[in-house]
Each structure stands twice: as structure tokens, then as C-alpha cells.
Design a protein around this motif. Structure first.
Motif, PDB file in Angstrom:
ATOM      1  N   ARG A 152      11.836  69.621 118.192  1.00 32.07           N
ATOM      2  CA  ARG A 152      11.094  70.972 118.131  1.00 32.07           C
ATOM      3  C   ARG A 152      12.400  71.967 118.358  1.00 32.07           C
ATOM      4  O   ARG A 152      13.354  71.812 118.957  1.00 32.07           O
ATOM      5  CB  ARG A 152      10.214  70.859 119.468  1.00 32.07           C
ATOM      6  N   ASP A 197      13.645  72.831 122.302  1.00 29.51           N
ATOM      7  CA  ASP A 197      13.149  71.712 123.117  1.00 29.51           C
ATOM      8  C   ASP A 197      13.640  70.339 122.691  1.00 29.51           C
ATOM      9  O   ASP A 197      13.667  69.851 121.537  1.00 29.51           O
ATOM     10  CB  ASP A 197      11.585  71.474 122.717  1.00 29.51           C
ATOM     11  N   ASP A 198      14.353  69.726 123.821  1.00 32.76           N
ATOM     12  CA  ASP A 198      15.089  68.408 123.299  1.00 32.76           C
ATOM     13  C   ASP A 198      14.469  67.272 123.882  1.00 32.76           C
ATOM     14  O   ASP A 198      15.024  66.322 124.190  1.00 32.76           O
ATOM     15  CB  ASP A 198      16.487  68.738 123.955  1.00 32.76           C
ATOM     16  N   ARG A 199      13.218  67.289 124.324  1.00 34.80           N
ATOM     17  CA  ARG A 199      12.483  66.352 125.110  1.00 34.80           C
ATOM     18  C   ARG A 199      11.311  66.037 124.076  1.00 34.80           C
ATOM     19  O   ARG A 199      10.626  64.990 124.424  1.00 34.80           O
ATOM     20  CB  ARG A 199      11.984  66.805 126.263  1.00 34.80           C
ATOM     21  N   HIS A 200      11.121  66.460 123.049  1.00 39.77           N
ATOM     22  CA  HIS A 200      10.239  66.155 122.099  1.00 39.77           C
ATOM     23  C   HIS A 200      10.549  66.124 120.507  1.00 39.77           C
ATOM     24  O   HIS A 200      11.254  67.133 120.060  1.00 39.77           O
ATOM     25  CB  HIS A 200       8.799  67.095 122.008  1.00 39.77           C
TER      26      HIS A 200
END
Length: 88
Positions: A74, A77-80
Motif C-alpha cells: 500500500r 504502508d509497509d505492513r500490508h
């Protein structure tokens, strides 16, 4: 408990006996598509590759066995990683 709930927290590509996340690794959650809710180990993957998108093998996508589901990070956003579609 449904199938989606069972799969949450499992790591894509991990052995079924050891499918949970490990504390020494970094993960991003796959969102949408056939691998929704699974975690992808991104520890050694370059951010550029994740932003451009990764094609992950899956038998449960639109193209069946041998098909791939494409996911990309995303924006900001580096976690999704969001699903971008399936490919043969």
C-alpha cells in the motif's frame, strides 16, 4: 471457526507444522484475494520489489494450480500488501 479464521496469522509458504510467525523475521499481511489474511515474510525482500508487486503461487486463485496472486505494498504502508489480481 471458518477457513479464513484458521488461515489468519499463518505465514505464506511456511510448512504446516511451523506456519506461525517467527520473532526474528519481518512480515506484511496479504489483504484481499485468495491469500487474504496470510503473512508474507518480507525480511530479505527489497522494498522496491514489494512496491512493484510480487506474484505468489497459489492453487486457490482464479487460474487454479500453477496460478499466481499478485500483491503490492500500500502507499505509505509497509505492513500490508493489497491484492492486484491473479495471473496464470
Amino acid at each position: 471457526m471458518d477457513w479464513a479464521e484458521i488461515m489468519r496469522g499463518r505465514v505464506y509458504g511456511a510448512d504446516h507444522d511451523d506456519a506461525g510467525p517467527r520473532p526474528d523475521r519481518v512480515y506484511a499481511e496479504l489483504v484481499g484475494g485468495p491469500l487474504d489474511g496470510l503473512l508474507l515474510d518480507v525480511t530479505d525482500r527489497p522494498e522496491r520489489e514489494l512496491r512493484e508487486g510480487v506474484a505468489l503461487r497459489t492453487e486457490i486463485g482464479a487460474h487454479g494450480p500453477g496460478g499466481r496472486a499478485r500483491y503490492a505494498l500500500r502507499t505509505a504502508d509497509d505492513r500490508h500488501l493489497d491484492w492486484r489480481g491473479d495471473s496464470p
